[in-house]
Enzyme design. Structure first.
Site, PDB file in Angstrom:
ATOM      1  N   GLU A  24       0.873  -1.379   0.147  1.00  0.00           N
ATOM      2  CA  GLU A  24       0.018  -0.003  -0.024  1.00  0.00           C
ATOM      3  C   GLU A  24       0.879   1.255   0.026  1.00  0.00           C
ATOM      4  O   GLU A  24       0.789   1.930   0.953  1.00  0.00           O
ATOM      5  CB  GLU A  24      -0.982  -0.130   1.232  1.00  0.00           C
ATOM      6  CG  GLU A  24      -0.452  -0.433   2.409  1.00  0.00           C
ATOM      7  CD  GLU A  24      -1.767  -0.467   3.565  1.00  0.00           C
ATOM      8  OE1 GLU A  24      -2.593  -1.121   3.256  1.00  0.00           O
ATOM      9  OE2 GLU A  24      -1.389   0.085   4.675  1.00  0.00           O
ATOM     10  N   GLU A  36      -5.952  -7.885   1.534  1.00  0.00           N
ATOM     11  CA  GLU A  36      -6.362  -7.379   2.702  1.00  0.00           C
ATOM     12  C   GLU A  36      -8.018  -7.286   2.844  1.00  0.00           C
ATOM     13  O   GLU A  36      -8.292  -6.499   2.001  1.00  0.00           O
ATOM     14  CB  GLU A  36      -5.772  -6.248   3.649  1.00  0.00           C
ATOM     15  CG  GLU A  36      -4.203  -6.528   3.866  1.00  0.00           C
ATOM     16  CD  GLU A  36      -3.387  -5.406   4.738  1.00  0.00           C
ATOM     17  OE1 GLU A  36      -4.400  -4.422   5.343  1.00  0.00           O
ATOM     18  OE2 GLU A  36      -2.442  -5.160   4.463  1.00  0.00           O
TER      19      GLU A  36
END
Length: 560
Positions: free
Chosen positions: A199, A408
């Site tokens: 990320e 995720e």
């Protein structure tokens, strides 16, 4: 007096129509309802994951040197928490792998500590760090669990941050590529799936704009802290620019030297939201697209097309770095898969007036007001799986339908919350159903990873939040791991072949100890609809359906 046949017919038609509408509503909101592991492709993997700093512990042992996470935590910015012990995965990895096996996981996503493997950031390999990663990988494989490794998850060696400023220097490209090659060379004979950076969009905003995560760089008035080190107006853009160049350098190194021998794949993960306009006005619709350019296109457009979104280049101007022709060609197409991280949705309204400010950061450049979940709250996320399905469809339409792993997803709860985590079951059921819907839409999804295994230490402002499948008793010297209710009776059952439906969740909530079935009073469809209705009302869920997918009912339903 008997009712006329026409009246009875009208009543029956009304009842059937109402039930059909309710079924459509619930399935549309929560994703595919009744499904099993067998409804997914044979090569689709279900896993869980975490990161080195949040699970390993042993922060000061066997040659590991501090990372920027250690510096952040030791300076007192993590509410007294740190990764010195965490879940003690460094010593308990065999126990953890056995729990994965019992849970029924196909795969485990983990990151490797850069400062444990290369204590100086580059140069000699630490034998103890090498041994630990080899031991973990071998233990996973010997138990039939597929390893998915992440090279970088917010934990740059502090020595490189001190030496040249880490990700704001082009020197990082050289050192990251060196580090990546060590991993490919040492572990690539067993690890087939490599994520270079986790990320980067969130890392850049937290670390270089707001200053609420490592390396805590920002400048007033944009800081969420009192720090004045850094420059929020351009450093987030610079950091991501160097991340993209580092990623592409590592990916092309792998393809050039290792892919033919190891047959693996290299990707990057991106934090995404379902992004919807706050109103149906043209300004808000344009603002929602602009927000997606800034959050997702910031990473994906260079990877797919070789340059940043036009809206970003227009609004940020010279503050966003430009790719040379060579860099553009290097970055373009430099991935085998994309990792999608998704938890919740956002609503967006136009804020073009922000562009009138001379001093602007990323948020001001985006020129949008954001309404949605407080990422730093202990409150549970709303159940909004349609946002994930929409996002997956956008990857299909905008970026050539790349192979995708959901890296995720999950539900946050207070770290000291009850083990009776039926709410996590509700969100997991909805999101996996949404992934199945996206697969049926022809999205190229390869796997789904629940966050987190077994649990982890959240060393940031959201420290009191837990995402784990297991509760880790931090007061127990042995750090005992206790499976939460849905892990025992939902996740494991699904992964081992049992069908799952919203009705199962309702029954689980009514009798969480035995998970027994209630007496069959209604027909199957009536019972399912009743459970669905009670589920919606009982949890007082607020649903806002802004841009329905084809075939779904557009609605705005606000409950309490």
């Amino acid at each position: 007096m008997m009712e006329p046949p026409q009246t009875r017919l009208m009543i029956n038609v009304f009842i059937v129509s109402f039930l059909a509408l309710l079924v459509n509503l619930v399935v549309g909101v929560l994703g595919a309802d009744n499904y099993s592991r067998d409804d997914f492709p044979l090569d689709f993997v279900f896993g869980s994951g975490t990161s080195a700093y949040q699970v390993e512990g042993a922060a000061n042992k066997d040659g590991r040197t501090p990372s920027i996470w250690d510096t952040f935590a030791y300076a007192g910015y993590a509410h007294g928490e740190n990764g010195d012990v965490a879940c003690d995965g460094y010593h308990k990895y065999k126990e953890d792998v056995q729990l994965m096996l019992e849970t029924g996981l196909d795969a485990y996503r983990f990151s490797i500590s850069w400062s444990r493997l290369l204590p100086n950031g580059r140069g000699p390999v630490n034998p103890k760090g090498l041994q630990y990663s080899n031991n973990l990988i071998n233990e996973l494989i010997s138990n039939g669990i597929q390893p998915h490794a992440t090279l970088y998850n917010f934990d740059l060696p502090q020595v490189l941050e001190d030496e040249y400023g880490g990700w704001i220097s082009r020197d990082i490209i050289r050192d990251f590529t060196y580090y990546a090659e060590v991993e490919f060379r040492e572990f690539g004979d067993r690890v087939l799936y490599w994520t270079t950076v986790n990320e980067p969009n969130v890392f850049a905003l937290g670390g270089y704009d707001q200053g609420n995560s490592p390396p805590r760089r920002c400048s007033p008035p944009f800081c969420a802290t009192n720090d004045t080190m850094g420059n929020s107006t351009y450093e987030p853009y610079l950091a991501v620019h160097h991340i993209l160049l580092s990623h592409s350098s590592a990916a092309r190194l792998y393809w050039r030297k290792y892919r033919d021998k190891q047959h693996g794949f290299v990707g990057i993960s991106i934090y995404t939201f379902g992004i919807f306009p706050q109103t149906n006005t043209e300004k808000d619709r344009v603002a929602s697209q602009r927000a997606r350019d800034f959050f997702v296109g910031w990473i994906m457009e260079p990877l797919q097309y070789g340059d940043y979104p036009i809206s970003m280049k227009t609004n940020a101007g010279e503050r966003i770095p430009a790719f040379t022709n060579h860099e553009s060609k290097q970055v373009k197409g430099s991935f085998d898969f994309i990792g999608v991280i998704h938890y919740t949705n956002l609503n967006v309204s136009d804020n073009s007036d922000a562009l009138k400010n001379q001093l602007r950061d990323f948020t001001a450049d985006m020129a949008a007001n954001i309404f949605g979940e407080d990422l730093f709250s202990n409150e549970e996320y709303l159940i909004t799986p349609w946002g994930l399905r929409q996002e997956l469809n956008k990857f299909k339409l905008l970026y050539g339908n790349p192979p995708i792993f959901i890296h995720e997803n999950g539900q946050r709860t207070a770290s000291n919350s009850s083990l009776q985590d039926v709410d996590k079951g509700e969100i997991l059921h909805g999101y996996i159903g949404s992934v199945l819907d996206a697969l049926r839409d022809a999205s190229n999804i390869k796997g789904y990873f629940r966050m987190a295994f077994p649990g982890f230490v959240r060393v940031a402002r959201w420290i009191q939040v837990s995402f784990g499948l297991y509760y880790v008793d931090r007061d127990d010297p042995q750090l005992k791991k206790i499976p939460k209710l849905f892990c025992k009776n939902g996740t494991t059952g699904f992964l081992k072949g049992r069908r799952t439906s919203i009705l199962d969740l309702f029954e689980l909530e009514q009798d969480p100890i035995t998970c027994s079935k209630s007496p069959i009073i209604f027909s199957k469809i009536s019972k399912w609809v009743l459970a669905s209705l009670l589920f919606l009302i009982q949890h007082k869920i607020k649903f806002m359906w802004r841009e329905p997918l084809p075939g779904q009912i557009p609605l705005k339903l606000v409950m309490f």
